[in-house]
Every structure is written in structure tokens, then in C-alpha cells.
Scaffold this active site. Structure first.
Site, short mmCIF file in Angstrom:
data_model
loop_
_atom_site.label_atom_id
_atom_site.label_comp_id
_atom_site.label_asym_id
_atom_site.label_seq_id
_atom_site.Cartn_x
_atom_site.Cartn_y
_atom_site.Cartn_z
N HIS A 198 -8.80 3.14 7.00
CA HIS A 198 -9.80 4.35 6.84
C HIS A 198 -10.65 4.74 8.09
O HIS A 198 -10.75 5.72 8.48
CB HIS A 198 -10.59 3.88 5.79
CG HIS A 198 -10.26 3.90 4.42
ND1 HIS A 198 -10.12 2.65 3.75
CD2 HIS A 198 -9.49 4.90 3.37
CE1 HIS A 198 -9.37 2.72 2.53
NE2 HIS A 198 -9.28 4.17 2.26
N LYS A 241 0.51 5.94 5.19
CA LYS A 241 0.67 4.84 4.18
C LYS A 241 1.11 5.45 2.93
O LYS A 241 2.27 5.22 2.29
CB LYS A 241 -0.56 4.07 3.97
CG LYS A 241 -0.36 3.14 2.82
CD LYS A 241 0.26 2.00 2.80
CE LYS A 241 0.09 0.84 1.81
NZ LYS A 241 -0.33 1.45 0.38
N MET A 296 -11.32 6.53 -1.75
CA MET A 296 -11.58 5.96 -2.83
C MET A 296 -12.53 4.79 -2.49
O MET A 296 -13.06 3.94 -3.38
CB MET A 296 -10.60 5.54 -3.82
CG MET A 296 -9.66 6.87 -4.23
SD MET A 296 -8.90 6.52 -5.98
CE MET A 296 -7.82 5.08 -5.51
N GLY A 297 -13.12 4.76 -1.54
CA GLY A 297 -13.90 3.56 -0.93
C GLY A 297 -13.08 2.24 -0.79
O GLY A 297 -12.08 2.32 -0.39
N GLN A 314 1.93 11.07 -0.96
CA GLN A 314 0.59 11.96 -1.14
C GLN A 314 0.41 12.84 -0.19
O GLN A 314 -0.01 13.99 -0.34
CB GLN A 314 -0.47 10.86 -1.29
CG GLN A 314 -1.99 11.58 -1.12
CD GLN A 314 -2.96 10.43 -1.52
OE1 GLN A 314 -3.34 10.06 -2.51
NE2 GLN A 314 -3.53 9.97 -0.36
N LEU A 326 -13.26 0.54 2.17
CA LEU A 326 -12.85 1.02 3.30
C LEU A 326 -12.34 -0.07 4.37
O LEU A 326 -12.95 -1.23 4.49
CB LEU A 326 -13.99 1.78 4.03
CG LEU A 326 -14.31 3.25 3.11
CD1 LEU A 326 -15.55 3.99 4.09
CD2 LEU A 326 -13.29 3.99 2.85
O1 PAF Z 1 -5.58 8.10 -0.99
C1 PAF Z 1 -6.70 7.98 -1.49
O2 PAF Z 1 -7.63 7.05 -1.43
C2 PAF Z 1 -6.74 9.10 -2.86
O3 PAF Z 1 -5.62 9.00 -3.43
C3 PAF Z 1 -7.52 10.17 -2.64
C4 PAF Z 1 -6.69 11.31 -1.62
C5 PAF Z 1 -8.85 9.88 -1.92
C6 PAF Z 1 -7.70 11.25 -3.84
O4 PAF Z 1 -8.75 10.31 -4.48
#
Ligand code: PAF
Length: 273
Positions: free
Chosen positions: A28, A143, A21-22, A147, A24
Site C-alpha cells: 500500500h 497483485k 481495506m486497511g 481486480q 496497510l
Molecule cells: O484491493 C482492495 O483492498 C479492495 O478490493 C478495494 C479495491 C479497496 C475495494 O474494497
């Protein structure tokens, strides 16, 4: 590096994908480095930046979420990313989507209990992105452990032709997990948040599920952090925790910020309860 809001059909080169989601940060960048290791110099690393409205609740921080596209672009260049994909809401969702991905019962536990609909939003956008990018490998940070587990389950249960790779959490010098939301922390909240890695460490030194929880809760309480949950689960987030390797997961509030983290623990033979 190609920067685009519409992807061309993929080439035959191996492809690794880092959805983000940027905003960064080093976490990332580590995903991008591991992505490169998976496809080699001849392969393609694709990074997406998309602040997904579907995974934010009505009272959450969608509008405030940090948007730093120029810095994100520089970070991707520096990591040798081949394609930076910055889709619009329309490119992802089209005109009026009515189908979402159901994350199943795990989607309502842990993070899902405090954030109804969150994982349906995550899995829906990840599913769309995986179809659009068509990678061989998709990388996610540990982290966001729940998810990661739900994405693994979706790809397995719905037969997505991709290998999901989990990457260990990148931490600050005091152990706090790198997160785009750390910028929200006041100086005092940031200082208290350092108790989170201490709680994970304390948990990793204990042996029964109850002792692991108690040790972690003690550290969080000592720092006056408001606990949402502290749970020990099996590595695939089941409720039955076998002897051996397991996962300690926690969520706390520090001021107006909600922070999550997790780490490995070892449940000994003296009992899981
Ligand atoms: O972890 C994230 O940044 C978000 O949940 C993802 C996986 C990019 C989905 O929007």
C-alpha cells in the site's frame, strides 16, 4: 493530514486516490508513493480505509479481517498522505442500496469462480468511492490483477473520468507477495507459500502455454500446496493467448489461507498450446 468519514468537495488540485481495506503494508505504501509521483507535491493524495462487506462471501473472513486503523494512520502520515478517508457503511451504501455493478463474464472466472459476487462487491464500492473522491488518478496493485483489469474495464465502459494506474507487486525477501492476509499464515504455511514466487519464476522460464502451466504446477505440488487454478491468459485476461507477453495467474490454499499471485510470462513462437 485530514482524517475524515465525510469528504469535503474536492479542490482544484490534482488528486490521486489509493482505495484500501486497511491493514496497510509496504504494498500500500508503494501505491501511495506512486500516487504522489502522479500529482506532485502540490497535488493531493487521498487514501481510503473501508472493509467492504459487499465483497466478502458468507464463509469468508469479513469479521476476522485485520483492522489496524492507528497503524494505518501512522503509515499514511509517514507517506505524506493529505486525506485519510475512513467512511462508515452508511456513508458508502446509505440506507438500502439495490443497485450493484455487474462485472460481466470475467467477473465469474478465475477468482470469481471461487468467490461468487466478489467482483460485483469490489466494483460497486470502487465505483462509489471514485464518485465520492473524484480523483484524476486511481492506483491499484497488480497483485490483484483481475481486480485491476475489471476496474480498468468499468472505468472505460462506464466512462469514469479517471486514469487507472496499475502498480507492480511489492514482495517479501523470498518473493512472497505482500498481502494483508499473510498474517493468517502459520509458520509452516508461510514456508510452503514461498513456492508461489518460485512457480511464477518457473513459468516465466518456459515458453508454451502448457509448459508454463506445467512448470508452475510442478513447483506448487512440490510444496504440497492445494491448487485452485493455474492459468495463462493474455495481458487483459482474454482466453486467446497471443505470442509475446502474457500473464500467469494462480490461486492456492495453504492451510486455511487462500493465496493468489500472478506474473509476466513470454509465450514463444513454438506455439501457444
Ligand atoms: O484491493 C482492495 O483492498 C479492495 O478490493 C478495494 C479495491 C479497496 C475495494 O474494497
Amino acid at each position: 493530514m485530514i482524517v475524515t468519514d465525510v469528504l469535503a468537495p474536492r479542490s482544484g488540485k490534482p488528486r490521486a486516490f489509493v482505495p484500501t481495506m486497511g491493514a496497510l503494508h509496504d504494498g500500500h505504501r508503494e501505491l501511495m508513493r506512486v500516487a504522489r509521483e502522479h500529482v506532485g507535491l502540490e497535488g493531493e493524495v487521498v487514501v481510503s480505509v473501508f472493509v467492504n462487506p459487499l465483497q466478502f462471501g458468507a464463509n469468508e473472513d469479513f469479521d476476522q479481517y485485520p483492522r489496524t486503523l492507528e497503524a494505518d494512520r501512522a503509515a499514511c502520515e509517514a507517506e505524506g498522505v493529505n486525506i485519510l478517508y475512513v467512511p462508515t457503511v452508511w456513508t458508502i451504501y446509505g440506507e438500502s442500496p439495490s443497485i450493484t455493478v455487474d462485472p460481466g463474464p470475467l467477473g465469474e472466472e478465475l477468482e470469481g469462480a471461487s468467490r461468487p459476487g466478489h467482483f460485483a462487491g469490489v466494483l460497486t464500492v470502487v465505483g462509489i468511492l471514485l464518485h465520492q473522491v473524484a480523483p484524476d488518478f486511481a492506483l491499484f496493485g497488480e497483485k490483484d490483477y483481475q481486480q485491476l483489469e475489471l476496474v480498468r474495464r468499468m472505468c472505460r465502459d462506464l466512462s469514469f473520468p479517471v486514469t487507472v494506474v496499475g502498480v507492480p507487486t511489492v514482495r517479501e525477501s523470498d518473493g512472497l507477495a505482500r498481502s494483508s492476509r499473510n498474517v493468517y499464515l502459520s509458520a509452516d504455511d508461510r514456508r510452503r507459500a514461498a513456492a508461489i514466487p518460485r512457480a511464477l519464476k518457473a513459468g516465466s522460464n518456459a515458453t508454451s502455454v502448457e509448459q508454463i502451466r506445467t512448470a508452475a504446477i510442478h513447483e506448487l505440488n512440490a510444496a504440497d500446496l492445494d491448487i485452485d487454478y493455474v492459468e495463462v491468459r493474455s495481458n487483459d485476461l482474454g482466453h486467446d493467448v497471443p505470442e509475446g507477453e502474457a500473464r500467469l495467474l494462480l490461486a492456492v490454499h495453504a492451510g486455511s489461507s487462500r493465496l493468489i499471485d500472478n506474473g509476466p510470462v513470454h509465450v514463444g513462437s513454438d506455439g501457444s498450446e
